[in-house]
Design an enzyme around this catalytic site. Sequence first.
Site, PDB file in Angstrom:
ATOM      1  N   GLU A 177       4.461  -7.351   2.891  1.00  0.00           N
ATOM      2  CA  GLU A 177       5.418  -6.904   3.915  1.00  0.00           C
ATOM      3  C   GLU A 177       6.348  -8.031   4.346  1.00  0.00           C
ATOM      4  OE1 GLU A 177       3.724  -5.454   7.607  1.00  0.00           O
ATOM      5  OE2 GLU A 177       5.665  -4.803   8.347  1.00  0.00           O
ATOM      6  N   LYS A 219       6.075  -3.217   1.342  1.00  0.00           N
ATOM      7  CA  LYS A 219       6.382  -2.635   2.658  1.00  0.00           C
ATOM      8  C   LYS A 219       7.592  -3.357   3.229  1.00  0.00           C
ATOM      9  CE  LYS A 219       4.368  -1.783   7.228  1.00  0.00           C
ATOM     10  NZ  LYS A 219       3.171  -1.277   7.916  1.00  0.00           N
ATOM     11  N   SER A 261       8.713   0.879  10.259  1.00  0.00           N
ATOM     12  CA  SER A 261       9.755   1.501  11.092  1.00  0.00           C
ATOM     13  C   SER A 261      10.526   0.463  11.902  1.00  0.00           C
ATOM     14  CB  SER A 261       9.184   2.609  11.978  1.00  0.00           C
ATOM     15  OG  SER A 261       8.178   2.148  12.842  1.00  0.00           O
ATOM     16  N   GLY A 262       9.878  -0.612  12.298  1.00  0.00           N
ATOM     17  CA  GLY A 262      10.568  -1.788  12.814  1.00  0.00           C
ATOM     18  C   GLY A 262      11.340  -1.658  14.115  1.00  0.00           C
ATOM     19  N   GLY A 263      11.118  -0.574  14.857  1.00  0.00           N
ATOM     20  CA  GLY A 263      11.855  -0.408  16.109  1.00  0.00           C
ATOM     21  C   GLY A 263      12.915   0.677  16.040  1.00  0.00           C
ATOM     22  N   SER A 289       4.920   3.596   6.029  1.00  0.00           N
ATOM     23  CA  SER A 289       3.743   2.903   6.569  1.00  0.00           C
ATOM     24  C   SER A 289       4.116   2.525   7.993  1.00  0.00           C
ATOM     25  CB  SER A 289       3.417   1.663   5.734  1.00  0.00           C
ATOM     26  OG  SER A 289       2.347   0.934   6.320  1.00  0.00           O
ATOM     27  N   ARG A 292       4.904   2.142  15.035  1.00  0.00           N
ATOM     28  CA  ARG A 292       5.528   2.767  16.209  1.00  0.00           C
ATOM     29  C   ARG A 292       6.075   4.164  15.956  1.00  0.00           C
ATOM     30  NH1 ARG A 292       8.987  -2.500  17.283  1.00  0.00           N
ATOM     31  NH2 ARG A 292       8.257  -2.827  15.154  1.00  0.00           N
TER      32      ARG A 292
END
Length: 339
Positions: A177, A219, A261-263, A289, A292
């Site tokens: 990732e 990822k 998703s990272g925010g 994956s 949040r």
Amino acid sequence: MTMTLEQVAQALVADDKGILAADESSGTIKKRFDTIGLASTEETRRDYREMLFRSTEAMKNYISGVILYDETIRQSAKDGTPFVEILNAAGCIPGIKVDLGAKPLAFHPGETVTEGLDGLRGRCEEYHRLGARFTKWRAVISIGKDMPSRTCILANMHALARYAAIAQEAKLVPIVEPEVLMDGDHTIGRCAEVTEAVLRTLYTELALHGVVLERSLLKPNMVISGMDCPQQASVEEVAARTVQILRRTVPAAVPGIVFLSGGQSDELATAHLSAMNASYDLPWKLSFSYGRALQAAALKAWNGKTENVAAGQRAFSHRARMNSLAAAGQWTSDLERAA
Ligand code: 13P
């Protein structure tokens, strides 16, 4: 039946399924619980994860594997059933985060390098005994003035490759990732440039360290506009740019790419994934994956209360189903409203 690493990697990106990232460290889960005013204790963390893992509809139909945290893989539900057993019974593969977090990179203010290589072999062997069949290591790359530095990219991709090789020797599928953060006011073009440099370096390092790509998953972040960029790219542009960068950098031997998703908002994370799968013919499976973007609605609906467990599970199952549809390129916003 023991599965080969290739089989585990393929099962994690089986049709219409993706991964639930539930590997928040104690610090991160506290931040999440703070948003609903809930104290983070071993018991509340267990109750929350039990709610998710016992969401039978989601876990059986839409989730292929769950990334756990060190505490969680050793934990049991309230009735004493180990979480690993609950996941296996639902047909979900247990996984584990094995990095020890992003720490300041010396001489590079504002940048980090992910630590955790020391003793990693022993930890991986123990996690395998505890039932884990795959692992995750997250590297963090920030975009800013003079950032990322070449040093930061090289140090982090080198660490990812060393981690992935050790994980494979310990019979665990490594998810690599490299997260290019969306914080900042940079354009989508800048995100594309940095993501391309990062992924190119990553696959060079993985090759150098002998990592078997068929036994690994990627990822990555999606290629998107910085959170504070005044010009936010459309869903179509995000899909096109992300696919372009992945095609340039990720070998076809990699069985699957599972985004973080990272925010991003729940719905945008779903829309972006669906657009990529709907419009492009690709050599790898593209799935999710998410942490949040799969959990936020469920956490809110649950709100730390026993009487809301069913509502939390409904919210989680809904997001899991929307993302399962996105993995097939079949999500539409009407489906959100219908629900
Ligand atoms: P998010 O989807 O919330 O970014 O989390 C995914 C993850 O596992 C980050 O390491």
